[in-house]
Enzyme design. Structure first.
Site, PDB file in Angstrom:
ATOM      1  N   SER A 144      -7.634   4.732 -11.389  1.00 18.17           N
ATOM      2  CA  SER A 144      -6.499   4.126 -10.688  1.00 18.17           C
ATOM      3  C   SER A 144      -5.798   3.155 -11.623  1.00 18.17           C
ATOM      4  O   SER A 144      -6.441   2.497 -12.450  1.00 18.17           O
ATOM      5  CB  SER A 144      -6.973   3.368  -9.442  1.00 18.17           C
ATOM      6  N   TYR A 159     -12.165  -3.184  -5.896  1.00 12.99           N
ATOM      7  CA  TYR A 159     -11.746  -1.802  -6.163  1.00 12.99           C
ATOM      8  C   TYR A 159     -11.403  -1.634  -7.638  1.00 12.99           C
ATOM      9  O   TYR A 159     -11.826  -0.664  -8.281  1.00 12.99           O
ATOM     10  CB  TYR A 159     -10.544  -1.472  -5.280  1.00 12.99           C
ATOM     11  N   ALA A 213     -12.477  -3.296 -10.151  1.00  9.09           N
ATOM     12  CA  ALA A 213     -13.673  -3.358 -10.988  1.00  9.09           C
ATOM     13  C   ALA A 213     -14.368  -1.999 -11.065  1.00  9.09           C
ATOM     14  O   ALA A 213     -14.845  -1.592 -12.129  1.00  9.09           O
ATOM     15  CB  ALA A 213     -14.639  -4.410 -10.445  1.00  9.09           C
ATOM     16  N   LYS A 273     -12.973   0.962 -10.688  1.00  7.36           N
ATOM     17  CA  LYS A 273     -12.157   1.917 -11.443  1.00  7.36           C
ATOM     18  C   LYS A 273     -12.146   1.574 -12.934  1.00  7.36           C
ATOM     19  O   LYS A 273     -12.105   2.471 -13.784  1.00  7.36           O
ATOM     20  CB  LYS A 273     -10.738   1.954 -10.875  1.00  7.36           C
TER      21      LYS A 273
END
Length: 266
Positions: free
Chosen positions: A162, A174, A176, A178
């Site tokens: 992402s 989130y 972290a 990705k």
């Protein structure tokens, strides 16, 4: 595109029942691949070359069982569909005749969830879930499958990351997970580059999937890219398909953005 002369290539795609994972699985099937979809949700693809393997990707023991099933010895042909139109995951062959393991040609980890929260309001259970589903599942699947690919001398791995991996308010947990996928991909790409295996990350900006309507992201609206629309799952599938192809053999250890201009200076 799959080679029409040689064996049918086999891709393992997580999150194949919806969103980006489903788009990738459908795209690969359309270009001649055999696909095994890993998802806790029921299958949504009916195709003679598609097999659904139900698995909770947040459960390490379940992933271990699924990985063992994927490496079960057997022929590299297309599994016939069952009465519902879906192919069933292969069961072990009781014949004592030895056969080469059915090592997948590609692993695509697309399963994911999003939980949001600012400091002081973090959802710790949600953060743990994202880590297990995004990072731990990728780690366990790669650890089981990639060494077999490397031993064979070819393979492809793509993680769906992402653009948020670069950081965004309210998305720290989130982001972290990705960002961890990028670190894993670059590390593992360096380990297996000389053995014919590539490992890459495809990082889209806000994408038109059901995740946008998830109540868990209430109050955190997606940012529309400069192109004026969301990224389509089929666009991510097209790039992923290229990275799995022989033409992409020299691309490895890369984080490739599909951002609609979001990364451009403005």
């Amino acid at each position: 595109m799959a080679d029409a002369v040689g064996p049918v290539p086999h891709a393992v795609v997580t999150g194949s029942s919806s969103g980006i994972g489903r788009a990738i699985a459908e795209s690969l099937l359309a270009t001649g691949w055999r696909v095994t979809g890993l998802d806790v949700a029921p299958p949504t693809i009916a195709h003679p070359a598609f097999a659904h393997l139900p698995v909770d990707l947040a459960d390490g023991a379940a992933i271990a069982r699924a990985a063992a099933a994927l490496l079960t010895a057997g022929p590299r042909d297309t599994t016939a569909p069952n009465a519902s139109g879906h192919a069933s995951a292969r069961t072990p062959d009781p014949s004592p005749a030895p056969q080469a393991p059915d090592v997948p040609d590609a692993l695509v980890h697309a399963a994911g969830v999003l939980r949001v929260g600012l400091l002081g309001q973090l959802n710790h259970a949600g953060g743990e879930l994202m880590w297990r589903l995004h990072v731990d599942a990728a780690t366990r699947l790669a650890d089981a499958l990639v060494p077999a690919m490397a031993a064979r001398g070819r393979g492809r791995v793509v993680f769906i990351g992402s653009r948020v991996a670069q950081g965004m308010p309210g998305r720290g947990q989130y982001a972290a997970t990705k960002a961890a996928l990028i670190a894993l991909a670059r590390s593992w790409a360096a380990e297996v580059a000389g053995q014919g295996v590539t490992v890459n990350v495809v990082s889209p900006a806000a994408t038109a999937t059901g995740m946008l309507a998830d109540p868990a992201r209430a109050g955190s609206a997606p940012r529309l890219p400069p192109i004026g629309r969301l990224i389509e799952p089929t666009e991510i599938a097209a790039l992923t398909g290229y990275l799995l192809s022989p033409a992409a053999a020299a691309i490895t250890g890369q984080d490739i953005a599909i951002c609609g201009g979001s990364s451009l200076a403005r």
